[in-house]
Design a protein around this motif. Structure first.
Motif, PDB file in Angstrom:
ATOM      1  N   VAL A  98       0.864  -1.180   0.000  1.00  0.00           N
ATOM      2  CA  VAL A  98       0.000   0.000   0.000  1.00  0.00           C
ATOM      3  C   VAL A  98       0.906   1.237   0.000  1.00  0.00           C
ATOM      4  O   VAL A  98       1.589   1.501   0.977  1.00  0.00           O
ATOM      5  CB  VAL A  98      -0.912   0.020   1.239  1.00  0.00           C
ATOM      6  N   PRO A  99       0.916   1.964  -1.111  1.00  0.00           N
ATOM      7  CA  PRO A  99       1.793   3.136  -1.158  1.00  0.00           C
ATOM      8  C   PRO A  99       1.290   4.224  -0.210  1.00  0.00           C
ATOM      9  O   PRO A  99       0.099   4.525  -0.180  1.00  0.00           O
ATOM     10  CB  PRO A  99       1.683   3.604  -2.612  1.00  0.00           C
ATOM     11  N   GLU A 100       2.196   4.785   0.517  1.00  0.00           N
ATOM     12  CA  GLU A 100       1.838   5.804   1.490  1.00  0.00           C
ATOM     13  C   GLU A 100       1.495   7.113   0.774  1.00  0.00           C
ATOM     14  O   GLU A 100       2.172   7.502  -0.172  1.00  0.00           O
ATOM     15  CB  GLU A 100       3.034   6.005   2.432  1.00  0.00           C
TER      16      GLU A 100
ATOM     17  N   GLY B 220       0.668  11.336   0.825  1.00  0.00           N
ATOM     18  CA  GLY B 220       1.250  12.480   1.514  1.00  0.00           C
ATOM     19  C   GLY B 220       1.258  13.701   0.630  1.00  0.00           C
ATOM     20  O   GLY B 220       0.512  13.778  -0.350  1.00  0.00           O
ATOM     21  N   GLU B 221       2.101  14.623   0.981  1.00  0.00           N
ATOM     22  CA  GLU B 221       2.145  15.876   0.244  1.00  0.00           C
ATOM     23  C   GLU B 221       2.917  15.694  -1.063  1.00  0.00           C
ATOM     24  O   GLU B 221       3.992  15.114  -1.091  1.00  0.00           O
ATOM     25  CB  GLU B 221       2.815  16.950   1.093  1.00  0.00           C
ATOM     26  N   VAL B 222       2.337  16.224  -2.115  1.00  0.00           N
ATOM     27  CA  VAL B 222       2.965  16.087  -3.433  1.00  0.00           C
ATOM     28  C   VAL B 222       3.867  17.286  -3.698  1.00  0.00           C
ATOM     29  O   VAL B 222       3.514  18.428  -3.407  1.00  0.00           O
ATOM     30  CB  VAL B 222       1.875  16.002  -4.519  1.00  0.00           C
TER      31      VAL B 222
ATOM     32  N   ARG C  20       8.014  13.758  -9.636  1.00  0.00           N
ATOM     33  CA  ARG C  20       6.910  13.946  -8.701  1.00  0.00           C
ATOM     34  C   ARG C  20       7.224  13.168  -7.438  1.00  0.00           C
ATOM     35  O   ARG C  20       7.615  12.005  -7.488  1.00  0.00           O
ATOM     36  CB  ARG C  20       5.615  13.440  -9.325  1.00  0.00           C
TER      37      ARG C  20
ATOM     38  N   VAL D  11       6.018  12.176  -3.348  1.00  0.00           N
ATOM     39  CA  VAL D  11       5.024  12.160  -2.288  1.00  0.00           C
ATOM     40  C   VAL D  11       5.815  12.050  -1.002  1.00  0.00           C
ATOM     41  O   VAL D  11       6.542  11.071  -0.808  1.00  0.00           O
ATOM     42  CB  VAL D  11       4.047  10.984  -2.439  1.00  0.00           C
ATOM     43  N   ASN D  12       5.720  13.049  -0.182  1.00  0.00           N
ATOM     44  CA  ASN D  12       6.604  13.162   0.980  1.00  0.00           C
ATOM     45  C   ASN D  12       8.047  12.995   0.517  1.00  0.00           C
ATOM     46  O   ASN D  12       8.484  13.720  -0.368  1.00  0.00           O
ATOM     47  CB  ASN D  12       6.228  12.144   2.059  1.00  0.00           C
TER      48      ASN D  12
ATOM     49  N   ARG E  25       9.280  10.330  -0.969  1.00  0.00           N
ATOM     50  CA  ARG E  25       9.449   9.315  -2.006  1.00  0.00           C
ATOM     51  C   ARG E  25       9.299   9.921  -3.384  1.00  0.00           C
ATOM     52  O   ARG E  25       8.372  10.692  -3.622  1.00  0.00           O
ATOM     53  CB  ARG E  25       8.378   8.219  -1.860  1.00  0.00           C
ATOM     54  N   ALA E  26      10.188   9.548  -4.290  1.00  0.00           N
ATOM     55  CA  ALA E  26      10.007   9.935  -5.683  1.00  0.00           C
ATOM     56  C   ALA E  26       9.106   8.884  -6.312  1.00  0.00           C
ATOM     57  O   ALA E  26       9.377   7.688  -6.198  1.00  0.00           O
ATOM     58  CB  ALA E  26      11.345   9.963  -6.396  1.00  0.00           C
ATOM     59  N   ILE E  27       8.008   9.314  -6.931  1.00  0.00           N
ATOM     60  CA  ILE E  27       7.074   8.308  -7.430  1.00  0.00           C
ATOM     61  C   ILE E  27       6.901   8.331  -8.941  1.00  0.00           C
ATOM     62  O   ILE E  27       6.374   7.395  -9.516  1.00  0.00           O
ATOM     63  CB  ILE E  27       5.688   8.420  -6.765  1.00  0.00           C
ATOM     64  N   LYS E  28       7.336   9.403  -9.581  1.00  0.00           N
ATOM     65  CA  LYS E  28       7.121   9.417 -11.027  1.00  0.00           C
ATOM     66  C   LYS E  28       8.082  10.401 -11.667  1.00  0.00           C
ATOM     67  O   LYS E  28       8.287  11.492 -11.159  1.00  0.00           O
ATOM     68  CB  LYS E  28       5.665   9.842 -11.332  1.00  0.00           C
TER      69      LYS E  28
ATOM     70  N   ARG F 173      -4.259  21.589   1.024  1.00  0.00           N
ATOM     71  CA  ARG F 173      -3.052  22.093   0.374  1.00  0.00           C
ATOM     72  C   ARG F 173      -3.447  22.840  -0.885  1.00  0.00           C
ATOM     73  O   ARG F 173      -4.604  22.798  -1.313  1.00  0.00           O
ATOM     74  CB  ARG F 173      -2.121  20.936   0.025  1.00  0.00           C
TER      75      ARG F 173
ATOM     76  N   SER G 258       4.553   3.270 -14.963  1.00  0.00           N
ATOM     77  CA  SER G 258       5.096   3.966 -13.818  1.00  0.00           C
ATOM     78  C   SER G 258       4.008   4.798 -13.130  1.00  0.00           C
ATOM     79  O   SER G 258       3.978   4.924 -11.909  1.00  0.00           O
ATOM     80  CB  SER G 258       6.265   4.807 -14.311  1.00  0.00           C
TER      81      SER G 258
ATOM     82  N   SER H 143       8.694   3.394  -5.093  1.00  0.00           N
ATOM     83  CA  SER H 143       8.359   4.193  -6.267  1.00  0.00           C
ATOM     84  C   SER H 143       6.871   4.121  -6.596  1.00  0.00           C
ATOM     85  O   SER H 143       6.437   4.674  -7.597  1.00  0.00           O
ATOM     86  CB  SER H 143       9.172   3.709  -7.468  1.00  0.00           C
TER      87      SER H 143
END
Lengths: 754, 52, 418, 261, 271
Positions: free
Chosen positions: A44-46, A48-50, A69, A71-72, A74-77, D93, E34, E145
């Motif tokens: 489950v991905p956490e 948070g703030e983008v 991009r 989230v907190n 973590r780099a997600i994209k 936000r 992705s 990721s």
């Protein structure tokens, strides 16, 4: 007994009734299905703030701007950076897969020291202090023995602060052996130097050209800066033409307006044939040729000998009939092509096969470049520009002590800049042979930075042998690639998403641009910036070496170097020399004649009749034993550089390229008689034999076998390793007589039943 | 199955379908109930305690 | 040893022999159970299905057993609603076969879904426009009917029957069996039909798509029709096999003849309807979507026009002719060949409507999809067969499945004495 | 083999027994102790009652595990100290996303030093602020991963109050125990405190049906949006006409994606 | 309910892919993977069990050297409208796990509702639906990721392209924050559109005459959205699936490859 049995039954029935009336069964049914919706082993991905961070990609020479991009923390994209001068929002699949490199299992997580045999994969984790001390000690020992010149460094780039720090370290330490990995850039640089007298890279104003004639360049297969080329190609659809000259229907050929299949290796003959037609029909640019060029007409050399000019040679020797014979292209096609090329308002001829990862024959580059000169499309809109490196690295002179000076006087191990190849800067292709023969001197220690020569260099066996001969190999790779796996010590660098680094001059861009890689996330592992490591090793030496590195750390060095550009870079992600214009024709040519030289005088003085001339580079091997010719092909979905395909990228590879662990080679049904689609076969070349599968493809010229580059990794992770064959195992090198660069474009081969 | 599911919106198809379904279920349910009750009644009456 | 449980007046093999066979068939069953557990715990990657072949062997097996289990509802309909009284002598066995078929079908469906624990969503969040929903509802309801029909048989076991309550229950259930049978026939009609609708509503698959009336494509009716035709054939076939194995006549020939005759007419009419359907589809439905008839039967290693000939001519026309003619029915060889062909025909039809549907390429740039089931799929498909055999063995041994058995036995003995 | 055999014998023995002994004395037995029926009913009741107790009483206790929040939080105290009510800490936000439970950085704005004498405060500053660790709050209203919920659509556009779904959490002085479903990992607040799933208040449960219920209620309002106020009981303040006239509460059955990801 | 629709301008989000520009580079595939947490496994060369919401098909014209030609067709979910939302896959789903959303014209797929019967996959002629045959497994650390906007799917359910519906949701959140209800064209774009280096993909509202997709495809919305641009075509137009993905090509053979034709001329051989 009866009562007991019946009562028990009754108890059970009562229990069942009661249970049915309680929430128990219903809640359990519900919850068990919810459990399947939330299986604890499905992550489950956490949330948070983008946030978004801009950075620059350095996975290939393309140098695209990226927006990551997050989230907190973590780099997600990864996405393309809008407004970036190279890619403006677009991004290739390798860049898109960057996070798999960041978080992937191929990362080297901490400095490692080999404990088992080379390549055995047995490592000991060591601290950074130990690692740096070990390198410093080894280097100090060599230096003490007067062997500083036996230290080499193979780097993926010679631009930017990191490469300069490496070069600077070698100079201060006393070794001339900084070697950049080869690519078409080498040939273009030499072409620029010989014909235009410019120490510059070739920039292509593809956005403004309206007729692109490509000699096998995979414009949309990853040539130059891939994303930029895709964009240019799309723009061309509305306003111009692309003609692709190539023996195989590559994607570029398929998407071009016209595909002209050509006998492989005869591209320069075609270029000269086209020149013949253009000259004969007087379609060339009079202004440029008459006023800004030299060697077009007959001329007299310094010795007073009368020499034939470009015009005469071409007219004499490269008639369309002759060229048709050589190239296999029909007479009328040649005539039409020459005419439409010359009549276009901004015609542009380019070369460098496939993605341009191999240098190729210099005479071919010069022949193609001569076409640009004929139509006067040099240093102007829509043409080829000589683009100087952005000149921002201005460091004080290296303080060389006696040892350093002595070491620097040694000949380069690869012979570049030496007597035979005075105009070449790096000849990595000659390195394995030089090490293996031991003629010059042995290499005692080797640094590898941003490169994976064990995988990417042709003639893998010789390369491996050379590496085995080098007693101390240090890899700075972030990933467990083939070179790292065969090293003695790995000092893992941060990857581009974790570090600051300037990324100057994306390949083939016609404007001087510097991009800045920024740390998107904190370093994920116990890695260290290679710039810092170099500075720390230098400091460990003390003396002149340490003094040459007056910075506390790499970031300080980078900030100081970039000076006022730092702020711009940090904000915009790139710095563009807004004053830079097309160099034009006045004072742009720093040749002996001060003009564009169709016939480079420097070359002419030494080596007669090297140009203009179609001097075919014969593929290695005996035609009788090997009736076919194996050529490589490049393909966007396979990264063939120092980075291997991450899982996402390899996933996109078609099953006509890779099936299971088997690589498929393309063969025309005519040449592949007896084979059905997907059949197993043995592909042999003078360099070796491998098991492949056959993919029958009408888009390849009969007589050829084509194999994709980028497969056959032995290192990296299970998603990439052991899939397919590395093309480099099957091909050797052929030295270009003028540049010494590798000019091999194929090798003789045969295909037999498995 | 139950009209209070979120995605439920009654239409002709539902009426026919659910009508048929509940009709069948009702018959089965009532039939079985009848049989069980009658069997119990019969048993209480002493039927079926045979010695054949 | 277990003689107290065996119905009165009939002979059964020795208990040891019985157990030996149970163990042998049980081993096969166990193999299937292992495969089933693998599929449940490791997931459907144990099968050779893929994204192009989402429906495969299991769904075929499902459709086939349901079609063949159709004997139960149709015989029930004939016996209880239409009043064909002779059929009471075979109805028990028809019900048992139906019960086996339907429980197998449900089991296979339970394996076939990717998330068995969520399969109740089909009821809870039902989309009534889906043929599959209709199938699931009617299938489970009809399975309930079959259970209701099977229960009295169990209750008639010599020992159970002694319990007054059970005796009365069975008696009462028999009393209103006609209502259950009628409901069963109603449910069966719809789910057999829905199964036919399942491939036929796929308008993205020109091979299976059929036009129809209102919400029902033609195959809706064809499937029901063919189940009514081939189900009784399967009952006859299994009865014949049972008789061969037990080396005993269990059902009188006049009963078989009657059932065969009705099935024959059903099959004959079905075959005519099927031919019309095929012709309409080949000349109107498919061409409107850009397909030549032969596009569906060429350029692949398996599916040629032969499969259509097999289904319609060899397994449709021929058995129809045999079964509707008196001479055909009279000959034991012809009769059994005919029911065998009819059963095969139903299986081929379901195969075509599942596997060939998946195999036919629709996008012009795709080629035929071929598939070979994994051992887990084969084992789990054989599992119901083993389970069915065991259930028949037990039922035959301990329950009065064949009401005429004793009578025939006595007649035989009498004839010996005469 | 032997067991089956035995069983068969047993059954038959019993049957014989029954047949032989029971029948003749049947009438007598019934008269004497009402036969086995008394026991049968008794055991039925025992089974029935026991399973009810298990199902309604024990099962819920076993199903949910109880967890304490890392820090006992006093909402009342905080609401009093801030100016903008809930939104002071639980804000939107810029991109319209909802911040949810505050991050440490937010808390640190006031709590860099220990304030007051509450041991929880001291623990918070020592263990989290000083070490820079985020507090692993347990979120009572945490929906599963498959749920997409737009707070801004409900709060800003729908003008709903926090209470409607979250109850009067702002009036709590202590953090209640967090109960987690052992099977699903859900917070109990989703299913609701009541094991039968019954509810009295809008905030008692947070299952999909509860969303649906509210959305369905809104469907019943007059269609001309401009002429609202909505006659909705939980709407605490007069309805404000939105900037655009296109208020549309998602009620269609085709809108699965609106809440699921 | 019907009346309410009047208040909302219903969207019909669609895509136009210029096949002349498409280079088959694979960026869209990876951008999609992705963006949408698509899992991967060790061997992905069996394309029949490899989850790629957007798959690029390679077509050849079937002619001999040197007349050979190739073309790439990127194939996301077509988001078929069928007749009034009667998409091939939607009506067959027994558990309402997939549905046609009339507000956006996007076919939804709810993974937690799906119980994996795969009927929708059988129904989809484009093979746009994928089944999770395996548990999704990310190598150690790589789950970092994963995007929180799309929930990772569990084994045993069907998944497919959603036109990055979560981006629509997030864009709407952002618009709400600014007090708007309507989205601008560039506020909602799919990941593949954004990533395409060749600019071959255009995304937008097919009902909106100002949007680029409308201008490119010129859909005849009165007649099942048939394209009026002669270079535009849709895959398997004749089946009546009414897809919302349009393709552009100037090459006749490519356009012909989009559908089946009765007459043999120009029809591709199955290869």
């Amino acid at each position: 007994m009866k009562v007991c049995r019946r009562s028990f039954l009754s108890l059970v029935i009562g229990g069942a009734a009661g249970t049915a009336l309680s929430p128990l069964p219903w809640k359990l049914i519900d919850d068990s299905s919810i459990w399947t919706q939330m299986w604890p082993w499905t992550p489950v991905p956490e949330d948070g703030e983008v946030s978004h961070v801009n950075t620059v990609c350095s996975l290939c020479p393309g140098g695209c701007g990226l927006t990551v991009r997050k989230v907190n923390e973590r780099a997600i994209k990864i996405e393309g950076m809008k407004g970036y001068p190279v890619n403006d929002g677009g991004v290739c699949l390798l860049g898109l897969s960057g996070l798999q490199l960041l978080y992937g299992s191929t990362r080297v997580k901490t400095p490692l020291k080999r404990t088992g045999a080379r390549g055995e994969g047995k490592w000991e984790k060591i601290s950074w202090d130990e690692a740096i001390a070990e390198v410093a000690k080894k280097l100090a020992d060599l230096r003490a023995k007067g062997l500083s010149h036996t230290v080499g460094c193979i780097a993926g780039s010679d631009r930017g602060t990191v490469a300069h720090l490496l070069g600077r370290f070698l100079t201060a330490y006393g070794s001339p052996n900084f070697i950049r990995t080869p690519s078409m850039q080498d040939s273009y640089e030499q072409t620029m130097y010989l014909m235009q007298g410019a120490q510059a890279s070739a920039g292509f104003d593809v956005e403004n050209a309206d007729f692109i004639l490509s000699f096998g360049s995979g414009l949309i297969d990853g040539w130059g800066s891939p994303v930029r080329m895709f964009k240019a190609n799309s723009a061309l659809k509305n306003k111009g033409k692309l003609v692709q000259v190539e023996p195989r229907l590559s994607n570029t050929a398929a998407k071009s307006d016209k595909w002209i299949p050509i006998n492989p290796g005869t591209e320069s003959a075609l270029a000269l044939g086209l020149a013949h037609v253009i000259i004969k029909e007087s379609l060339y640019d009079y202004d440029f040729v008459n006023n800004y060029s030299f060697g077009f007409d007959d001329w007299t050399d310094d010795q007073g000998t009368s020499r034939k000019g470009f015009k005469q040679i071409v007219l004499d020797e490269y008639s369309p009939d002759d060229v048709a014979e050589i190239t296999g292209i029909s007479y009328s096609t040649i005539i039409d092509l020459a005419k439409s090329f010359a009549r276009a308002s901004k015609p542009l001829a380019i070369c460098g096969r496939g993605q341009g990862n191999t240098p190729g024959s210099l005479s071919e580059f010069m022949a193609v470049h001569a076409l640009n000169a004929l139509v006067g499309n040099i240093n102007k809109k829509g043409g080829v520009w000589a683009v100087p490196d952005p000149d921002y690295i201005r460091w004080p002179e290296v303080e060389m002590d006696i040892n350093a000076a002595k070491g620097m006087r040694a000949n380069r191990i690869d012979g570049a800049g030496g007597k035979t190849y005075p105009d070449s800067r790096y000849l990595l292709n000659r390195f394995p042979e030089a090490v293996n023969s031991g003629k010059e001197y042995p290499i005692e220690a080797l640094f590898v930075v941003g490169a994976n020569p064990v995988y990417t260099l042709p003639d893998s066996r010789a390369v491996k042998e050379a590496f085995d001969k080098i007693p101390f190999v240090v890899s700075f790779s972030s990933y467990m690639d083939e070179t790292a796996a065969n090293a003695d010590l790995i000092l893992p660098n941060h990857i581009f998403l974790e570090r600051y680094e300037d990324v100057p001059m994306p390949a083939g861009l016609q404007k001087p641009v510097v991009g800045l890689s920024k740390p998107v996330v904190k370093p994920q592992f116990n890695t260290r910036h290679v710039g810092d490591v170099i500075i720390q090793i230098a400091k460990a030496f003390g003396g002149g070496i340490a003094d040459s590195f007056p910075w506390d750390n790499y970031e300080a060095c980078l900030q100081e170097t970039l000076g006022r550009k730092w702020d711009t870079l940090n904000e915009d992600g790139f710095w563009l020399d807004s004053n830079f214009r097309a160099p034009g024709w006045e004072r742009a040519f720093d040749t002996p004649s001060g003009k564009f030289e169709f016939f480079p005088r420097t070359l002419a003085a030494k080596n007669e009749n090297t140009f203009p001339q179609f001097s075919p580079v014969e593929p290695e091997g005996n035609e009788g034993r090997f009736p076919l010719i194996l050529i490589p092909y490049d393909y966007m979905r396979l990264a063939s550089g120092f980075i291997g395909d991450p899982p996402f990228a390899i996933k996109t590879v078609e099953d006509t390229v890779l099936k299971g662990n088997d690589i498929l080679v393309e063969v025309n049904p005519k040449s592949g008689r007896g084979f059905r689609e997907g059949d197993q076969a043995i592909l042999s070349t003078p360099k070796g034999s491998v098991k492949v599968r056959v993919h029958l493809f009408d888009g390849i010229m009969p007589g050829l076998v084509a194999m994709p580059r980028g497969l056959g990794h032995t290192a990296y992770d299970e998603y990439l390793a052991d899939k397919g064959i590395n093309f480099n195992e099957l091909i050797g090198t052929v030295e270009d007589p003028v540049s010494g660069l590798d000019a091999a474009w194929g090798i003789r081969a045969k295909l037999t039943r498995a | 199955m139950l009209p209070f599911s979120f995605e439920w919106a009654w239409d002709m198809g539902h009426m026919v379908f659910m009508g048929g379904l509940w009709y069948a279920l009702t018959i089965l349910g009532l039939g079985m109930t009848y049989c069980i009750i009658m069997a119990a009644v019969d048993t209480a009456k002493g039927k079926g305690s045979h010695n054949h | 040893m277990d003689s107290a449980l065996i119905p009165e007046g009939v002979k059964r093999c020795s208990f040891g022999k019985f157990i030996l066979w149970i163990v042998i068939v049980g081993a096969v069953l166990l193999w299937g159970v292992v495969a089933m557990l693998l599929c449940w715990f490791k997931g459907l990657n144990q099968t050779n299905m893929n994204d192009a072949y989402g429906f495969a062997l299991w769904i075929w097996a499902d459709l086939a057993v349901i079609a063949l289990g159709g004997g139960a509802f149709f015989t029930g309909l004939l016996r209880y609603v239409m009043g064909k009284d002779e059929l009471k002598n075979i109805i028990n066995y028809a019900v048992l076969i139906g019960f086996i078929c339907y429980s197998s079908a449900l089991l296979i469906l339970g394996m076939d879904v990717g998330q068995p624990l969520r399969s109740w969503f089909i009821f809870w969040h039902a989309n009534v426009h889906s043929m599959l929903t209709e199938v699931a509802f009617c299938l489970s309801c009809y399975f309930a009917v079959l259970t209701i029909e099977y229960i009295p048989l169990i209750l008639e076991n010599r020992q159970i029957d002694r319990v007054p309550f059970f005796h009365n229950l069975s008696h009462n259930m028999h009393g209103i069996m006609a209502i259950f049978a009628a409901t069963g026939a109603f449910l069966s009609f719809f789910h057999q039909g829905s199964l036919g609708g399942t491939p036929a509503v796929l308008f993205g698959r020109p091979f299976s798509f059929r036009e129809g009336v209102l919400i029902w494509p033609w195959t809706f009716f064809l499937f029901t029709w063919s189940a009514a035709a081939c189900g009784p054939c399967f009952t006859i076939l299994v009865t014949w096999i049972t008789e061969k194995i037990t080396r005993k006549k269990l059902v009188k020939q006049n009963v078989i003849m009657l059932l065969a005759k009705i099935a024959g007419w059903m099959l004959a009419t079905y075959t005519v309807a099927k031919i019309i359907d095929t012709w309409y589809w080949a000349t109107v439905t498919a061409p409107a979507r850009g397909f030549n008839f032969m596009d569906f039967y060429s350029n692949n290693p398996l599916y040629g026009p032969w499969i259509l000939v097999l289904e319609i001519v060899i397994c449709g026309v021929i058995p129809s002719i045999i079964l509707i003619t008196k001479t055909g029915r009279k000959s034991s060889f012809l009769l059994i060949s005919a029911v065998l062909l009819a059963v095969l025909g139903a299986c081929v039809n379901r195969w075509v409507m599942v596997l060939q549907v998946m195999a036919v390429p629709v996008l012009t740039f795709e080629s035929w999809f071929m598939y070979f089931p994994s051992w887990q799929e084969i084992a789990t498909t054989i599992l119901p067969v083993a389970y069915g055999i065991i259930l028949i063995m037990i039922s035959y041994r301990y329950l009065p499945i064949f009401p005429q058995e004793q009578e025939i036995e006595e007649e035989k003995n009498a004839s010996i004495f005469v | 083999m032997s067991t089956l055999d035995d069983k068969a014998k047993e059954v038959s023995a019993e049957a014989v027994d029954e047949a032989e002994t029971e029948s003749p004395t049947e009438v007598n037995e019934k008269k004497q102790d009402n036969g086995p029926w008394g026991y049968i009913i008794l055991f039925f009741i025992i089974g029935f009652a026991a399973s009810l107790v298990i199902g309604w009483g024990i099962f819920p206790k076993v199903l949910y595990s109880q967890k304490k929040q890392p820090i006992d939080f006093n909402h009342v105290l905080h609401v009093a100290a801030v100016e903008e009510g809930c939104e002071s800490c639980h804000f939107f936000r810029e991109d319209g996303s909802f911040s949810g439970v505050p991050k440490l950085a937010q808390c640190v704005e006031c709590h860099e030093e220990v304030q007051g004498e509450d041991p929880n405060e001291a623990k918070f500053v020592e263990e989290y602020v000083a070490k820079g660790r985020e507090v692993p709050w347990l979120v009572y209203s945490k929906q599963p991963d498959c749920v997409f919920f737009s707070h801004i659509a409900h709060v800003n556009m729908g003008k709903m109050e926090c209470d409607t779904c979250h109850g009067h959490i702002g009036e709590s002085t202590h953090s209640k125990v967090y109960e987690e479903n052992r099977i699903t990992g859900y917070s109990r607040d989703i299913w609701g405190k009541n094991i039968a799933g019954l509810k009295k208040n809008t905030w008692d449960r947070m299952k999909m049906d509860d969303c649906a219920e509210c959305h369905a209620e809104n469907k019943a309002v007059p269609k001309t949006v401009e002429t609202l106020p909505w006659p909705i009981s939980w709407m605490p303040r007069p309805y404000e006409k939105p900037a655009s006239s296109q208020v549309r509460v998602q009620i269609d059955k085709d809108a699965c994606f609106v809440c699921h990801k | 309910m019907k009346e309410e629709h009047k208040h909302v301008k219903t969207k019909k989000y669609g895509m136009v892919i210029d096949l002349d520009k498409c280079t088959g580079c694979g960026s869209c595939m990876v951008a999609c993977m992705s963006e949408n947490n698509v899992p991967f496994k060790k061997d992905e060369t069996n394309k029949l069990d490899s989850i790629t919401w957007l798959r690029i098909y390679k077509l050849t014209n079937g002619k001999k050297f040197p007349e050979t030609d190739i073309c790439y067709i990127p194939r996301p979910c077509m988001q078929c409208e069928g007749e009034h939302g009667h998409a091939p896959c939607v009506s067959v789903c027994p558990a309402t796990a997939t549905d046609y959303n009339h507000e956006t014209g996007i076919v939804s797929q709810i993974y937690t509702r799906c119980f994996g019967c795969r009927y929708c996959m059988a129904a989809c002629p484009y093979h746009a639906r994928y089944f999770n045959w395996w548990d999704p497994v990310w190598p150690d650390g790589m789950e970092k990721s994963l995007s929180p906007n799309v929930s990772p799917r569990m084994r045993g359910v069907v998944e497919k392209c959603s036109f990055c519906f979560h981006r629509y949701q997030l864009a709407k959140n952002k618009a709400y924050a600014q007090g708007r209800r309507e989205l601008k064209e560039d506020e909602y774009q799919t990941a593949c559109t954004q990533a395409c280096p060749a600019g071959a993909i255009t995304f937008g509202d097919l009902n909106n005459h100002n949007h680029a997709v409308y201008k490119l495809a010129k859909p005849d919305n009165k007649h099942g959205g048939r394209p009026r641009n002669p270079n535009a075509f849709r895959l398997l137009e004749k089946l009546g699936t009414n897809p919302k993905v349009y393709y552009l090509s100037t090459r006749e053979w490519v356009r012909r490859a989009g559908d089946n034709y009765i007459k043999d001329e120009g029809k591709l051989e199955h290869h």
